[in-house]
Write an enzyme that holds these catalytic residues in place. Structure first.
Site: not given
Ligand code: PEP
Length: 253
Positions: A9, A11, A215
């Protein structure tokens, strides 16, 4: 056997130029990953989908979007339809991410509409569910997850639900560097599978893929993937760098 699925993802990161450079490098790094080991999905921002689609053509990388609007077309300024996503080559779409629930006030009802429309257009929804820190601290994790799963899947039949991917993403672990322990993730993911078996049946529940997100990084992917009910990962930050996403995708090595 459920085929693991690792989805990135992105974003609101990367320009078109950065997308082309990044995906070109990713394509090379992931070219030897066998289709029967793991499914690989990248979810760039809408405006970068076409650029990403041309770079991944003929590769083992699939394309996903980060959202959709649940109408084919119409006077919905600023929105993107499932028909548009399909025509650009998306086979996946993330729905109900906690950032959308939080910042754009998306409700379970709206998420449910989107999940249904995605299925109708042949796009696999990755439906995100998960509790906030204060909900976990109040002992409400299972209640919140149940609410998200039951209402997000409302009215979706047994044959259709098999096309849904669920991403368990504890909100307190997203972008915080604080990963749920494999035990914490497995406990909730096992609960989700049990819930699915009550809503549908055991066989159906066993076919539905449940990702963990929050994470995920090269250092923790192996132990997470070793859990019985973790069928992949939804990766935010670590999907933006080719080498870390490569290591996550190659968790099986
Ligand atoms: C996410 O955007 O769904 C996500 C889990 O972000 P991160 O891996 O940065 O925590």
């Amino acid at each position: 056997m459920r085929l693991p699925i690792i989805a990135g993802n992105w974003k609101m990161y990367k320009t078109i130029e950065e997308t082309i450079e990044f995906v070109t490098s990713l394509r090379g790094l992931l070219k030897d990953v066998p289709d029967d080991k793991v499914e690989i999905v990248i979810c760039p921002p809408f405006v970068n989908l076409q650029a990403a689609a041309s770079v991944i053509k003929g590769s083992n990388i699939k394309l996903g979007a980060q959202n959709l609007f649940p109408k084919q077309e119409g006077a919905y300024t600023g929105e993107v339809s499932p028909l548009m996503l399909r025509s650009v080559g998306c086979s996946y779409v993330i729905i109900g991410h906690s950032e959308r629930r939080e910042y754009f006030k998306e409700t379970n009802e709206f998420i449910n509409e989107k999940v249904k429309v995605a299925i109708e257009y042949g796009i696999t929804p990755i439906m995100c569910v998960g509790e906030k820190l204060e909900e976990r601290e109040k002992g409400l994790t299972f209640d919140v997850v149940k609410d998200h799963v039951v209402n997000g899947l409302k009215g979706i039949s047994k044959d259709k639900v098999q096309h849904v991917v669920i991403a368990y993403e504890p909100v307190w672990a997203i972008g915080t560097g604080k990963t749920a322990t494999p035990q914490q993730a497995e406990e909730v993911q096992k609960y989700i599978r049990k819930l699915l078996s009550e809503m549908y049946d055991e066989q159906t529940a066993q076919t539905i893929r449940i990702q963990y997100g929050g994470s995920v990084k090269p250092e923790n992917i192996k132990e997470l993937m070793a859990c019985e009910n973790i069928d992949g990962a939804l990766v935010g930050g670590a999907s933006l760098k080719a080498d870390s996403f490569e290591q996550i995708v190659k968790f099986y090595k």
